[in-house]
Design an enzyme around this catalytic site. Structure first.
Site, PDB file in Angstrom:
ATOM      1  N   ARG A  51     -22.205 -16.436 -41.807  1.00 32.45           N
ATOM      2  CA  ARG A  51     -20.798 -16.200 -42.134  1.00 32.45           C
ATOM      3  C   ARG A  51     -20.625 -14.796 -42.715  1.00 32.45           C
ATOM      4  NH1 ARG A  51     -19.281 -17.796 -46.880  1.00 32.45           N
ATOM      5  NH2 ARG A  51     -20.282 -19.825 -46.737  1.00 32.45           N
ATOM      6  N   TYR A 103       5.270 -11.426 -32.760  1.00 31.52           N
ATOM      7  CA  TYR A 103       4.633 -12.618 -32.208  1.00 31.52           C
ATOM      8  C   TYR A 103       5.081 -13.837 -33.024  1.00 31.52           C
ATOM      9  CZ  TYR A 103       0.920 -15.869 -30.981  1.00 31.52           C
ATOM     10  OH  TYR A 103       0.228 -16.964 -30.564  1.00 31.52           O
ATOM     11  N   ASP A 175       0.100  -4.307 -35.624  1.00 30.35           N
ATOM     12  CA  ASP A 175      -0.510  -5.231 -34.664  1.00 30.35           C
ATOM     13  C   ASP A 175      -0.505  -4.495 -33.320  1.00 30.35           C
ATOM     14  OD1 ASP A 175      -0.994  -7.150 -32.704  1.00 30.35           O
ATOM     15  OD2 ASP A 175       0.031  -8.750 -33.793  1.00 30.35           O
ATOM     16  N   LYS A 200      -6.482 -11.096 -26.080  1.00 34.33           N
ATOM     17  CA  LYS A 200      -5.600 -10.523 -25.071  1.00 34.33           C
ATOM     18  C   LYS A 200      -6.325  -9.413 -24.303  1.00 34.33           C
ATOM     19  CE  LYS A 200      -2.952 -13.470 -27.115  1.00 34.33           C
ATOM     20  NZ  LYS A 200      -1.993 -13.123 -28.162  1.00 34.33           N
TER      21      LYS A 200
HETATM   22  C1  PLP Z   1      -1.605 -13.629 -29.383  1.00 41.85           C
HETATM   23  C2  PLP Z   1      -1.105 -12.692 -30.409  1.00 41.85           C
HETATM   24  C3  PLP Z   1      -1.430 -12.865 -31.759  1.00 41.85           C
HETATM   25  C4  PLP Z   1      -2.255 -14.050 -32.242  1.00 41.85           C
HETATM   26  O1  PLP Z   1      -3.560 -13.993 -31.780  1.00 41.85           O
HETATM   27  P1  PLP Z   1      -4.472 -15.314 -31.522  1.00 41.85           P
HETATM   28  O2  PLP Z   1      -5.736 -14.718 -31.032  1.00 41.85           O
HETATM   29  O3  PLP Z   1      -3.749 -16.157 -30.518  1.00 41.85           O
HETATM   30  O4  PLP Z   1      -4.605 -16.002 -32.847  1.00 41.85           O
HETATM   31  C5  PLP Z   1      -0.973 -11.934 -32.658  1.00 41.85           C
HETATM   32  N1  PLP Z   1      -0.209 -10.891 -32.265  1.00 41.85           N
HETATM   33  C6  PLP Z   1       0.131 -10.694 -30.983  1.00 41.85           C
HETATM   34  C7  PLP Z   1       0.970  -9.520 -30.615  1.00 41.85           C
HETATM   35  C8  PLP Z   1      -0.282 -11.593 -30.014  1.00 41.85           C
HETATM   36  O5  PLP Z   1       0.075 -11.409 -28.735  1.00 41.85           O
END
Ligand code: PLP
Length: 386
Positions: A51, A103, A175, A200
């Protein structure tokens, strides 16, 4: 060997990944271990418990840090775990100014989880610096934005947002999931923290869920590293390996996603049944000039509105054959979605409409298939939805 920093595509393939010293294996091993043998109490090879520190994860952390031009990287079990870590570094009473086109899961964890612990959140149009400035309070410690935003692909001036945050003693977190570091590096524009859902574009193949935080400030890194270990939302070794495999082709994929999306956006603008197209690569898009200045490309995401009612939208998105009706984005395959009922269903309708997210908005994650097939698929689905 020259001592100059290698270019992005070279970093994507090599950063953080030396051949395995034990065997010479060129690919980073997937170390399936929870602990490490110590020679003497506290005398070990830098790894004590998985961890806390893990070699496959460390390789990915170094790779992602290099791609974002960051000094430090930390990986998490999901994008939401990375996002939550940034908020866990705050305390009860602290305030966060957020963009209003985020998001849905980010909105949900802020308002439904962290608000219960006494952190407060205000939402403002981050593309308007005056609206952003007006949302500050004396308790504001953090500004949180997405650019391009999800799902309206709005562009925030990251340099201006960083200057605004810093003038008020706050930090800027971006983000960067939609752009990926291949198209935008927020730290170089003044941001303090970059967050990713590696699920993504970084993973890129819809086969893994993960997240990351990238920073330059060492004190901030230590704080997030402490939380990574203390809270424990760490990714498994195979997940780290899959993201490392993904980042190797990130520049190639982002070029193709962008070229296909630009062609499809133009195709949709010219379509008589399409009412509105959001894509920062279109010269008429409100974010075009800014995107051109702060990004290296416009990305693979498009959103648009059809003429007609919501039932037509549902018929259209259910009749595609190449585009799959699914949540998520950033994989090699094209996806189509309906934010109001899918990714953004956790945002109250009134809030959604206020932010400009119409009930009928359709979102595309444009993949790397042949664009002729993608355009024909959309045309056929629009036709048969009439
Ligand atoms: C999918 C997404 C998240 C969350 O990510 P996860 O891996 O699904 O927890 C956060 N911000 C954006 C812009 C996203 O597209």
């Amino acid at each position: 060997m020259s001592s100059a920093e290698p270019e992005f595509a070279t970093l994507a393939v090599h950063a953080g990944q030396a051949p395995d010293p034990a065997t010479g294996a060129i690919m980073t091993p997937v170390y399936l271990t929870s602990t490490y043998v110590q020679e003497w109490p506290e005398r070990h090879k830098g790894f004590d418990y998985a961890r806390t520190a893990h070699p496959t994860r460390l390789a990915l952390e170094k790779n992602l840090a290099a791609l974002e031009g960051a000094a430090f990287g930390l990986c998490f079990a999901s994008g939401m775990a990375a996002t939550s870590t940034v908020i866990q570094a705050l305390s009860a009473g602290d305030h966060v100014v957020c963009g209003n086109d985020l998001y849905g899961g980010t909105y949900r964890v802020f308002t439904k989880v962290f608000a219960r612990f006494g952190v407060s959140f205000s939402f403002a149009d981050s593309t308007d610096p005056r609206a952003l400035a007006a949302a500050f309070t004396p308790k504001t410690r953090l500004v949180w934005v997405e650019s391009p935003s999800n799902p309206l692909l709005r562009i925030t001036d990251l340099r201006a947002a960083a200057d605004l945050a810093h003038a008020r003693g706050a930090r800027l977190a971006v983000d960067n999931t939609f752009a990926s570091p291949a198209l935008q590096r927020p730290l170089s524009l003044g941001a303090d923290v970059v967050v990713h859902s590696t699920t993504k574009y970084l993973g890129g193949h819809s086969d893994v869920v993960g997240g990351a935080i990238l920073v330059n400030d060492e004190a901030l890194y230590k704080e997030y590293k402490f939380l990574q270990n203390a809270v424990g939302a760490v990714p498994g070794p195979l997940d780290c390996f899959l993201v490392l495999r993904g980042t190797k082709t990130l520049p190639l994929r982002m070029d193709k996603h962008g070229a296909n999306a630009a062609a499809l956006a133009r195709h949709l603008v010219a379509h008589p049944e399409v009412a509105k197209v959001h894509y920062p690569g279109l010269p008429g898009d409100p974010g075009h000039a800014l995107a051109k200045a702060q990004m290296r490309g416009f990305g693979g995401m498009i959103s648009f509105e059809l003429k007609g009612d919501l039932e037509r939208v549902k018929r259209m998105i259910s009749s595609c054959r190449v585009f799959s009706l699914a949540e998520s984005l950033g994989g090699v395959e094209s996806l189509i979605g309906h934010p109001a009922s899918m990714t953004h269903g956790s945002i109250p309708r009134e809030e959604r409409l206020k932010a400009g997210l119409a009930d009928g908005l359709i979102r595309l994650s444009v993949g790397i298939e042949d664009v002729k097939d993608l355009a024909a698929d959309l045309d056929a689905a629009i036709d048969c939805s009439r």
